[in-house]
Write an enzyme that holds these catalytic residues in place. Structure first.
Site, PDB file in Angstrom:
ATOM      1  N   LYS A  34       0.864  -1.180   0.000  1.00  0.00           N
ATOM      2  CA  LYS A  34       0.000   0.000   0.000  1.00  0.00           C
ATOM      3  C   LYS A  34       0.899   1.228   0.000  1.00  0.00           C
ATOM      4  O   LYS A  34       1.732   1.394   0.891  1.00  0.00           O
ATOM      5  CB  LYS A  34      -0.897  -0.003   1.245  1.00  0.00           C
ATOM      6  CG  LYS A  34      -1.876   1.153   1.296  1.00  0.00           C
ATOM      7  CD  LYS A  34      -2.765   1.084   2.525  1.00  0.00           C
ATOM      8  CE  LYS A  34      -2.116   1.570   3.777  1.00  0.00           C
ATOM      9  NZ  LYS A  34      -1.789   3.004   3.830  1.00  0.00           N
ATOM     10  N   LYS A  65      -6.586   8.245   0.075  1.00  0.00           N
ATOM     11  CA  LYS A  65      -7.561   8.779   1.061  1.00  0.00           C
ATOM     12  C   LYS A  65      -8.378   9.897   0.425  1.00  0.00           C
ATOM     13  O   LYS A  65      -8.515  11.007   0.969  1.00  0.00           O
ATOM     14  CB  LYS A  65      -6.859   9.298   2.310  1.00  0.00           C
ATOM     15  CG  LYS A  65      -6.177   8.250   3.148  1.00  0.00           C
ATOM     16  CD  LYS A  65      -7.115   7.688   4.189  1.00  0.00           C
ATOM     17  CE  LYS A  65      -6.484   6.615   5.045  1.00  0.00           C
ATOM     18  NZ  LYS A  65      -5.062   6.475   5.084  1.00  0.00           N
ATOM     19  N   GLN A 178       0.451   0.932  15.849  1.00  0.00           N
ATOM     20  CA  GLN A 178      -0.759   1.513  16.448  1.00  0.00           C
ATOM     21  C   GLN A 178      -1.371   0.616  17.521  1.00  0.00           C
ATOM     22  O   GLN A 178      -2.415   0.945  18.083  1.00  0.00           O
ATOM     23  CB  GLN A 178      -1.797   1.804  15.359  1.00  0.00           C
ATOM     24  CG  GLN A 178      -1.401   2.949  14.438  1.00  0.00           C
ATOM     25  CD  GLN A 178      -2.477   3.177  13.371  1.00  0.00           C
ATOM     26  OE1 GLN A 178      -3.458   3.854  13.597  1.00  0.00           O
ATOM     27  NE2 GLN A 178      -2.270   2.563  12.221  1.00  0.00           N
TER      28      GLN A 178
HETATM   29  P1  XMP Z   1       1.684   1.693  10.498  1.00  0.00           P
HETATM   30  O1  XMP Z   1       3.088   2.149  10.347  1.00  0.00           O
HETATM   31  O2  XMP Z   1       0.948   2.374  11.612  1.00  0.00           O
HETATM   32  O3  XMP Z   1       0.992   2.149   9.126  1.00  0.00           O
HETATM   33  O4  XMP Z   1       1.539   0.198  10.550  1.00  0.00           O
HETATM   34  C1  XMP Z   1      -0.380   2.037   8.946  1.00  0.00           C
HETATM   35  C2  XMP Z   1      -0.750   2.401   7.560  1.00  0.00           C
HETATM   36  O5  XMP Z   1      -2.139   2.284   7.420  1.00  0.00           O
HETATM   37  C3  XMP Z   1      -2.722   3.555   7.163  1.00  0.00           C
HETATM   38  N1  XMP Z   1      -3.823   3.669   8.065  1.00  0.00           N
HETATM   39  C4  XMP Z   1      -5.089   3.787   7.703  1.00  0.00           C
HETATM   40  N2  XMP Z   1      -5.669   3.844   6.503  1.00  0.00           N
HETATM   41  N3  XMP Z   1      -7.774   3.927   7.528  1.00  0.00           N
HETATM   42  C5  XMP Z   1      -7.013   3.938   6.438  1.00  0.00           C
HETATM   43  O6  XMP Z   1      -7.557   4.024   5.329  1.00  0.00           O
HETATM   44  C6  XMP Z   1      -7.245   3.860   8.754  1.00  0.00           C
HETATM   45  O7  XMP Z   1      -7.940   3.821   9.754  1.00  0.00           O
HETATM   46  C7  XMP Z   1      -5.845   3.791   8.838  1.00  0.00           C
HETATM   47  N4  XMP Z   1      -5.017   3.690   9.894  1.00  0.00           N
HETATM   48  C8  XMP Z   1      -3.767   3.613   9.375  1.00  0.00           C
HETATM   49  C9  XMP Z   1      -1.678   4.598   7.398  1.00  0.00           C
HETATM   50  O8  XMP Z   1      -1.870   5.649   6.479  1.00  0.00           O
HETATM   51  C10 XMP Z   1      -0.417   3.826   7.150  1.00  0.00           C
HETATM   52  O9  XMP Z   1      -0.110   3.782   5.777  1.00  0.00           O
END
Ligand code: XMP
Length: 223
Positions: A34, A65, A178
């Site tokens: 992604k 997004k 997270q």
């Molecule tokens: P990390 O480093 O935290 O990266 O593992 C997480 C990735 O996921 C994306 N992200 C989201 N994308 N809804 C989304 O559409 C969400 O709730 C969400 N939370 C995290 C973030 O941009 C990163 O690429």
């Protein structure tokens, strides 16, 4: 549960580093990549093609997004549409004049739409979760290929799966940095977990990805 019982997609976000070697190392080990907005803005949309030339396998997602009128979402998407399989847009913009037009555009190019149903950060409870029934109404009407649901709040992911049924793919970020454990979102009904920093910030991303896969397997065995 959907079609992929143990999916793993790696999030590439930082514009400050080249991911060519990492993509080659993880090719075949994970189910896709992604590409985040910081990466695509910093390196340019053509970087998606450069990275993809290093790994022709798996699903490639542009995490744009998007949250705009259909016309502008199509303009933005047209910058990367040839280089990825799917694009992420926000669900709250609605179908008419927005997501409906985007879906039609993507499908005309043989690409998939993924719609954010809720998010993984704490603030998602302030607005996104309250609007979830309305967003799911829009998603049901739209019929996208996939939705985004939070690994950090598995009960939300489960309720989205129950509402939308088995045909939609659920991709779930929030694993690792997270706080969600690998496999938790899969047990909640997701098809793919999205993992960024836990893998890409590791000194050995391939071993980290294999460790996530093993943790997913163990967790799934005890769902
Ligand atoms: P990390 O480093 O935290 O990266 O593992 C997480 C990735 O996921 C994306 N992200 C989201 N994308 N809804 C989304 O559409 C969400 O709730 C969400 N939370 C995290 C973030 O941009 C990163 O690429």
């Amino acid at each position: 549960m959907g079609s992929n019982p143990m999916g793993l997609i790696v999030a590439l976000d930082s514009p400050d580093r080249g991911f060519e070697g990492l993509v080659e190392d993880l090719c075949g080990v994970v189910d896709g990549f992604k590409l985040g907005l910081p990466l695509l803005m910093g390196r340019g949309p053509g970087y998606a093609a450069e990275l993809r030339s290093r790994c022709r396998e798996g699903i490639w997602i542009a995490d744009l997004k998007l949250a705009d009128i259909g016309h502008v979402m199509k303009l933005t998407t047209s910058l990367v549409v040839d280089h990825v399989d799917a694009v992420i847009a926000h669900g709250f913009v609605g179908v008419k004049g927005a997501l409906g037009e985007l879906k039609e555009f993507l499908e005309s190019r043989g690409r998939k739409l993924i719609v954010v149903a809720s998010m993984s950060h704490p603030g998602a409870e302030e607005v996104y979760d309250k609007a979830l029934p309305l967003i799911l109404d829009a998603i049901e009407e739209l019929g996208p290929w996939g939705v985004v649901a939070p690994a950090t709040r598995p009960h939300v992911t489960t309720s989205i799966r129950e509402r939308l049924g088995p045909r939609v793919a659920i991709v779930s970020p929030g694993v690792g940095a997270q706080g969600a454990e690998p496999g938790a979102a899969l047990c909640a009904g997701a098809d793919y977990e999205i993992v960024g920093r836990l893998i890409v910030s590791s000194p050995d991303p391939r071993s980290a990805a294999l460790a996530v896969r093993e943790a997913q397997r163990r967790r799934l065995a005890s769902c």
